[in-house]
Design a protein around this motif. Structure first.
Motif, short mmCIF file in Angstrom:
data_model
loop_
_atom_site.label_atom_id
_atom_site.label_comp_id
_atom_site.label_asym_id
_atom_site.label_seq_id
_atom_site.Cartn_x
_atom_site.Cartn_y
_atom_site.Cartn_z
N GLY A 229 0.80 -1.22 0.00
CA GLY A 229 0.00 0.00 0.00
C GLY A 229 0.83 1.27 0.00
O GLY A 229 2.04 1.26 0.23
N VAL A 230 0.15 2.38 -0.23
CA VAL A 230 0.80 3.69 -0.35
C VAL A 230 1.54 4.08 0.93
O VAL A 230 2.71 4.48 0.88
CB VAL A 230 -0.24 4.78 -0.71
N MET A 231 0.89 3.96 2.09
CA MET A 231 1.52 4.39 3.34
C MET A 231 2.62 3.42 3.78
O MET A 231 3.57 3.83 4.44
CB MET A 231 0.47 4.52 4.44
N ARG A 232 2.51 2.17 3.41
CA ARG A 232 3.50 1.16 3.81
C ARG A 232 4.80 1.30 3.02
O ARG A 232 5.87 0.92 3.50
CB ARG A 232 2.88 -0.23 3.60
N THR A 233 4.69 1.83 1.79
CA THR A 233 5.86 1.92 0.92
C THR A 233 6.34 3.37 0.73
O THR A 233 7.26 3.61 -0.05
CB THR A 233 5.53 1.32 -0.47
#
Length: 266
Positions: free
Chosen positions: A154-158
């Motif tokens: 996901g966006v926040m994880r990466t």
């Protein structure tokens, strides 16, 4: 008032005469009936945001106009309708809202027509602040936390460290504005506020998933950060821990209202 008023019918007729089906649908979604906006009107407006020939600024202005009504019911439903369109409409609708300096200026809204009006006015002021914050977060990040991919990829994880340290406080501010709605089960007394709570609860689930992804990313990258970044990261983590209790309280309210003897989906 339990049904459509003469004012509702006249307003809808006026929009029909001008040939504005979108404005007519907005009017129909925001009647004086103390029920959630009707699904067919919401679906029409959501689909309209996807049509290239629909004037998005004009559509938004009609919603803003309805939000200036004296009735708490009409104003609340205008906010709910806008929220539905922010979540499910074409992203250009949200982009337009984010481009405005102000959305809803309802910090002093008060319906004095009765005790119910006083009570609901409090939630309208809080709800409008949340929607303003939701649009501001989009302006800051150029994406909607509710729409982005979640999980390991996901966006926040990466997200890179620099952007993560900027994005997490923006996400926290949106979550704070949502939590400040601060409703209790015994205050969910009609279909209008119930519809609002359901939308906000769904938003919270998505925001919490992003929040959790961001914290995991932060912890994984913590020992690779510079000293100043570590300090900022630690503050973000502390704020995350303090919010978890309040988030769980909202989840408990949803559980209470979702039992067979209660009515959340009015």
């Amino acid at each position: 008032m339990s049904g459509q008023t003469l004012t509702d019918r006249i307003a809808a007729a006026q929009y029909s005469l001008t040939g504005s089906e979108v404005a007519r649908a907005v009017c129909k979604a925001t009647t004086h009936e103390q029920t959630a906006p009707k699904k067919k009107h919401l679906e029409y407006l959501i689909e309209a945001t996807k049509e290239t020939n629909v004037n998005i600024p004009q559509m938004a202005d009609t919603l803003f106009e309805r939000a200036t009504n004296a009735s708490w019911v009409v104003v609340f439903k205008a906010l709910i309708t806008t929220h539905h369109m922010m979540v499910a409409g074409n992203e250009r609708f949200l982009q337009f809202l984010a481009s405005r300096n102000t959305l809803f200026n309802l910090s002093n809204f008060l319906d004095k027509t009765g005790s119910h009006g006083y009570d609901m006015s409090t939630f309208i002021r809080r709800y409008s602040r949340y929607l303003n914050e939701k649009a501001f977060a989009y302006r800051q990040m150029s994406f909607d936390f509710g729409r982005v991919k979640k999980g390991a990829e996901g966006v926040m994880r990466t997200m890179p460290v620099e952007k993560l340290l900027k994005g997490m406080p923006t996400l926290q501010s949106q979550i704070d504005a949502l939590l400040e709605f601060d409703v209790h089960p015994n205050e969910l007394t009609n279909g209008v506020i119930n519809a609002c709570f359901l939308l906000m609860f769904k938003d919270l689930i998505k925001l919490y998933a992003c929040y959790n992804d961001g914290i995991i990313n932060l912890l994984e990258k913590f020992f690779q950060m510079k000293r100043g970044q570590c300090k900022d990261g630690l503050e973000i983590y502390k704020r995350f821990l303090t919010r978890m209790t309040r988030v769980s309280e909202v989840f408990k309210i949803a559980e209470v209202k979702d039992k067979p003897d209660n009515t959340l989906y009015c």
